[in-house]
Design a protein around this motif. Structure first.
Motif, PDB file in Angstrom:
ATOM      1  N   HIS A 184       0.874  -1.175   0.000  1.00  0.00           N
ATOM      2  CA  HIS A 184       0.000   0.000   0.000  1.00  0.00           C
ATOM      3  C   HIS A 184       0.909   1.222   0.000  1.00  0.00           C
ATOM      4  O   HIS A 184       1.391   1.650   1.046  1.00  0.00           O
ATOM      5  CB  HIS A 184      -0.918  -0.025   1.217  1.00  0.00           C
ATOM      6  N   LYS A 185       1.139   1.776  -1.171  1.00  0.00           N
ATOM      7  CA  LYS A 185       2.158   2.807  -1.341  1.00  0.00           C
ATOM      8  C   LYS A 185       1.709   4.157  -0.792  1.00  0.00           C
ATOM      9  O   LYS A 185       0.533   4.523  -0.885  1.00  0.00           O
ATOM     10  CB  LYS A 185       2.505   2.963  -2.826  1.00  0.00           C
ATOM     11  N   PRO A 186       2.641   4.919  -0.219  1.00  0.00           N
ATOM     12  CA  PRO A 186       2.344   6.308   0.136  1.00  0.00           C
ATOM     13  C   PRO A 186       2.253   7.153  -1.134  1.00  0.00           C
ATOM     14  O   PRO A 186       2.647   6.710  -2.217  1.00  0.00           O
ATOM     15  CB  PRO A 186       3.559   6.711   0.985  1.00  0.00           C
ATOM     16  N   ASP A 187       1.734   8.360  -0.994  1.00  0.00           N
ATOM     17  CA  ASP A 187       1.677   9.268  -2.142  1.00  0.00           C
ATOM     18  C   ASP A 187       3.051   9.844  -2.454  1.00  0.00           C
ATOM     19  O   ASP A 187       3.379  10.088  -3.618  1.00  0.00           O
ATOM     20  CB  ASP A 187       0.704  10.420  -1.859  1.00  0.00           C
ATOM     21  N   ALA A 188       3.843  10.086  -1.412  1.00  0.00           N
ATOM     22  CA  ALA A 188       5.163  10.699  -1.596  1.00  0.00           C
ATOM     23  C   ALA A 188       6.091  10.254  -0.476  1.00  0.00           C
ATOM     24  O   ALA A 188       5.653  10.066   0.662  1.00  0.00           O
ATOM     25  CB  ALA A 188       5.052  12.225  -1.624  1.00  0.00           C
ATOM     26  N   VAL A 189       7.369  10.107  -0.818  1.00  0.00           N
ATOM     27  CA  VAL A 189       8.408   9.775   0.152  1.00  0.00           C
ATOM     28  C   VAL A 189       9.451  10.880   0.144  1.00  0.00           C
ATOM     29  O   VAL A 189       9.958  11.261  -0.920  1.00  0.00           O
ATOM     30  CB  VAL A 189       9.081   8.419  -0.166  1.00  0.00           C
ATOM     31  N   ILE A 190       9.754  11.412   1.320  1.00  0.00           N
ATOM     32  CA  ILE A 190      10.822  12.400   1.471  1.00  0.00           C
ATOM     33  C   ILE A 190      12.025  11.676   2.071  1.00  0.00           C
ATOM     34  O   ILE A 190      11.953  11.170   3.184  1.00  0.00           O
ATOM     35  CB  ILE A 190      10.401  13.559   2.386  1.00  0.00           C
ATOM     36  N   ALA A 191      13.116  11.606   1.320  1.00  0.00           N
ATOM     37  CA  ALA A 191      14.351  10.973   1.794  1.00  0.00           C
ATOM     38  C   ALA A 191      15.259  12.073   2.330  1.00  0.00           C
ATOM     39  O   ALA A 191      15.674  12.972   1.588  1.00  0.00           O
ATOM     40  CB  ALA A 191      15.030  10.224   0.654  1.00  0.00           C
ATOM     41  N   PRO A 225       5.273   6.318  -6.200  1.00  0.00           N
ATOM     42  CA  PRO A 225       5.138   7.538  -5.389  1.00  0.00           C
ATOM     43  C   PRO A 225       6.177   8.595  -5.751  1.00  0.00           C
ATOM     44  O   PRO A 225       7.279   8.280  -6.208  1.00  0.00           O
ATOM     45  CB  PRO A 225       5.360   7.023  -3.959  1.00  0.00           C
ATOM     46  N   ALA A 226       5.797   9.843  -5.542  1.00  0.00           N
ATOM     47  CA  ALA A 226       6.750  10.939  -5.741  1.00  0.00           C
ATOM     48  C   ALA A 226       7.882  10.809  -4.725  1.00  0.00           C
ATOM     49  O   ALA A 226       7.667  10.375  -3.591  1.00  0.00           O
ATOM     50  CB  ALA A 226       6.034  12.275  -5.570  1.00  0.00           C
ATOM     51  N   LEU A 227       9.084  11.169  -5.142  1.00  0.00           N
ATOM     52  CA  LEU A 227      10.262  11.039  -4.283  1.00  0.00           C
ATOM     53  C   LEU A 227      10.984  12.374  -4.222  1.00  0.00           C
ATOM     54  O   LEU A 227      11.287  12.980  -5.258  1.00  0.00           O
ATOM     55  CB  LEU A 227      11.182   9.951  -4.840  1.00  0.00           C
ATOM     56  N   HIS A 228      11.256  12.837  -3.001  1.00  0.00           N
ATOM     57  CA  HIS A 228      11.928  14.114  -2.798  1.00  0.00           C
ATOM     58  C   HIS A 228      13.161  13.897  -1.911  1.00  0.00           C
ATOM     59  O   HIS A 228      13.155  13.021  -1.047  1.00  0.00           O
ATOM     60  CB  HIS A 228      10.984  15.120  -2.133  1.00  0.00           C
ATOM     61  N   TYR A 229      14.192  14.704  -2.127  1.00  0.00           N
ATOM     62  CA  TYR A 229      15.430  14.588  -1.357  1.00  0.00           C
ATOM     63  C   TYR A 229      15.675  15.876  -0.587  1.00  0.00           C
ATOM     64  O   TYR A 229      15.554  16.980  -1.141  1.00  0.00           O
ATOM     65  CB  TYR A 229      16.624  14.316  -2.283  1.00  0.00           C
TER      66      TYR A 229
END
Length: 268
Positions: free
Chosen positions: A68-75, A98-102
């Motif tokens: 069940h994926k999140p909408d976005a992951v902030i790394a 999901p969108a991925l942000h750093y």
């Protein structure tokens, strides 16, 4: 427990230097990420989530591929080179929706608004925070009400053989100290978290020599970061004496090293 103040610039430098060697030496960290992810799936993952202290992206990769994926992951990581290693790894993955942000930032100075995150996950990173009780209070501020906090951290039994060997040589803090279950529970409750649970696992990998263990710790950036640590290079005679003390743990041709991992879950 009175934790010695940590040397934050050394933490940043240690993990920056280890970014190229981390993955090949971090079997325990990968195993811990998998254990953490099992708990995360049970708790439920949704919305925008933070991987706090992402390192080379092991946990972020699992979050991106969750059932069940999140909408976005902030790394997020304190070391820019670790973030770059994570970016290189995760950008090669296909089908990660999901969108991925750093974000390059210190866990003790997080740049997120109140009630802005649907979950915070962290694998073997929060033990490098100087004032964990303040960090947990800040994480509570950033989480939406009822959202999960799930993290793993080293417990006080970690590297107990190495601590014991050094204790025979001098009284200086050669090995990092870590919070125990009672302290962690107290910090969580003081920060206002509910449904707090802590699960302990012990891992005891074996090594051919103390040198091999020390090399692995260096490769994953796990240096002694206490401000009270010895500032000069430890002399050869002291190192050899420590090796001899550690050798008393040898059996069947190898030496053990204990790693206590505490998996902590709570709700904001």
């Amino acid at each position: 427990m009175n934790m010695a103040l940590l040397d934050k610039p050394r933490i940043r430098q240690s993990f920056a230097a280890a970014s190229a060697t981390y993955d090949q030496a971090a079997a325990l960290q990968r195993r811990s990420a998998i254990d953490l992810m099992r708990e995360a799936e049970q708790e439920g993952i949704r919305g925008t989530v933070l991987d706090l202290g992402c390192g080379t992206g092991n946990l972020a990769e699992l979050l991106l591929a969750a059932r069940h994926k999140p909408d976005a992951v902030i790394a997020l990581d304190i070391a820019a080179s670790m973030l770059e290693a994570a970016r290189c790894k995760l950008n090669r993955k296909d089908g990660l929706q999901p969108a991925l942000h750093y974000v390059c930032a210190d866990a003790e100075r997080l740049p997120f608004a109140d009630d802005s995150l649907d979950g915070i996950y962290s694998n073997l990173a929060l033990q490098w925070c100087d004032r964990l009780e303040h960090v947990l209070a800040d994480l509570k501020r950033m989480l939406k009400p009822g959202s999960p906090l799930l993290f793993s951290t080293f417990g006080p039994k970690t590297l107990q053989e190495l601590k014991s060997a050094w204790a025979e040589i001098d009284e200086l803090p050669h090995v990092n100290a870590f919070h125990g279950e009672e302290e962690l529970m107290r910090f969580l409750q003081a920060a206002g978290f509910s449904a707090c649970r802590i699960r302990q696992t012990l891992h005891m990998p074996r090594y051919a020599s103390v040198v091999e263990l020390m090399r692995e710790l260096k490769q994953i950036g796990a240096h002694n970061v206490h401000l009270a640590r010895p500032k000069n290079l430890t002399g050869k005679a002291k190192m050899q004496a420590m090796y001899r003390a550690y050798e008393r743990h040898r059996s069947e041709g190898t030496i053990p090293a204990t790693f206590e991992i505490l998996i902590v879950s709570a709700r904001a």
